[in-house]
Design an enzyme around this catalytic site. Structure first.
Site, PDB file in Angstrom:
ATOM      1  N   ALA A  54      10.654  31.538   4.205  1.00 57.77           N
ATOM      2  CA  ALA A  54      10.737  32.963   4.509  1.00 57.77           C
ATOM      3  C   ALA A  54       9.731  33.749   3.675  1.00 57.77           C
ATOM      4  CB  ALA A  54      12.150  33.476   4.243  1.00 57.77           C
ATOM      5  N   GLY A  99      12.642  27.501   4.870  1.00 59.87           N
ATOM      6  CA  GLY A  99      12.606  27.706   6.308  1.00 59.87           C
ATOM      7  C   GLY A  99      11.552  26.881   7.015  1.00 59.87           C
ATOM      8  N   GLU A 102      13.262  23.681   7.593  1.00 59.17           N
ATOM      9  CA  GLU A 102      14.289  23.926   8.608  1.00 59.17           C
ATOM     10  C   GLU A 102      13.659  23.957  10.002  1.00 59.17           C
ATOM     11  OE1 GLU A 102      17.841  26.490   6.654  1.00 59.17           O
ATOM     12  OE2 GLU A 102      15.894  27.467   6.613  1.00 59.17           O
ATOM     13  N   GLU A 122      16.153  26.570  -1.623  1.00 58.30           N
ATOM     14  CA  GLU A 122      16.765  27.893  -1.687  1.00 58.30           C
ATOM     15  C   GLU A 122      17.681  28.108  -2.880  1.00 58.30           C
ATOM     16  OE1 GLU A 122      15.716  27.375   2.687  1.00 58.30           O
ATOM     17  OE2 GLU A 122      16.360  26.124   1.010  1.00 58.30           O
TER      18      GLU A 122
END
Length: 252
Positions: A54, A99, A102, A122
């Protein structure tokens, strides 16, 4: 039949911003109903980076309510990628964190260069993976190991990622920095000659079957198999086999 989606936000290491997610969602949505698409490859066009996760600089300026909305959008966009009906391949030629990993986990197959770093980091920021990581990582490498990697925020290189089952193929990086992409292309070309309807239905059967018990899964397989019986592709496949020639599938 091979579509390549390339991330190219070089100044931010392909970090997922509101605008990038919007563009990604639009691109994926356009592929859903395109019968000419046989395989989708997700790659980076920025050397040395797949996706840094992110956009934390953008997030720092958000109100707490905006953050929840952003994470929900990221989760939804990555789910859209996971739900594409055709095979998807993540070509990881650079770092994939948070992310970014992910995103790769939402693809059916992952190929990576041995030198890359991957991880769900994270917890270093006192948050957890929020775009599918806590669910897709344990389904990919097992519960205990997924917990270890998430709890420690540790990164792994391509060789270790292959050893633990995080990726399907590991390749030595080349001079142009696109070894994983080239391997992904070779894989995609292996998929092209196969019956397109069968490929879509096979993906559906596997994805749905993995979430249920074996008996239910076999029932799903039976229902999916029935979808291939009346197709023109199946008739063409049998005819091509009889005539000892390559089939000419039209996705019908």
């Amino acid at each position: 039949g091979i579509v390549v989606l390339g991330l190219n936000r070089s100044h931010a290491k392909n970090a997922l911003s509101k605008n990038l997610l919007k563009m990604m969602s639009k691109a994926v949505d356009a592929l859903k109903s395109d019968k000419k698409v046989r395989t989708v490859i997700f790659r980076s066009e920025v050397p040395g980076i797949f996706c840094a996760g992110a956009d934390l600089k953008e997030r720092a300026k958000m109100h707490s309510s905006e953050v929840s909305s952003f994470v929900s959008k990221a989760r939804a966009t990555i789910n859209e990628l996971a739900n594409l009906p055709v095979p998807t391949i993540a070509a990881i030629d650079g770092t994939a964190l948070g992310g970014g990993l992910e995103l790769a986990l939402a693809c059916d197959i992952r190929v990576a260069a041995s030198s890359v770093k991957m991880g769900l980091v994270e917890t270093k920021l006192a948050i957890i993976p929020g775009a599918g990581g806590t669910q897709r990582l344990p389904r990919t490498i097992g519960v205990s190991l997924a917990k270890e990697l998430i709890f420690s925020a540790r990164t792994v290189d391509g060789e270790e990622a292959k050893a633990i089952g995080l990726i399907s193929h590991v390749v030595e990086q080349n001079a142009t920095g696109d070894a994983a992409y080239r391997r992904a292309l070779a894989l995609a070309r292996e998929f092209l000659p196969q019956g397109p309807v069968a490929m879509r239905v096979a993906k559906l059967a596997i994805n749905q079957g993995m979430e249920v018990d074996l008996v239910t899964g076999l029932a799903i397989e039976e229902a999916c198999y029935a979808q291939t019986i009346p197709t023109k592709d199946r008739i063409e496949g049998l005819l091509a086999f009889k005539e000892k020639r390559p089939p000419r599938y039209k996705g019908e």
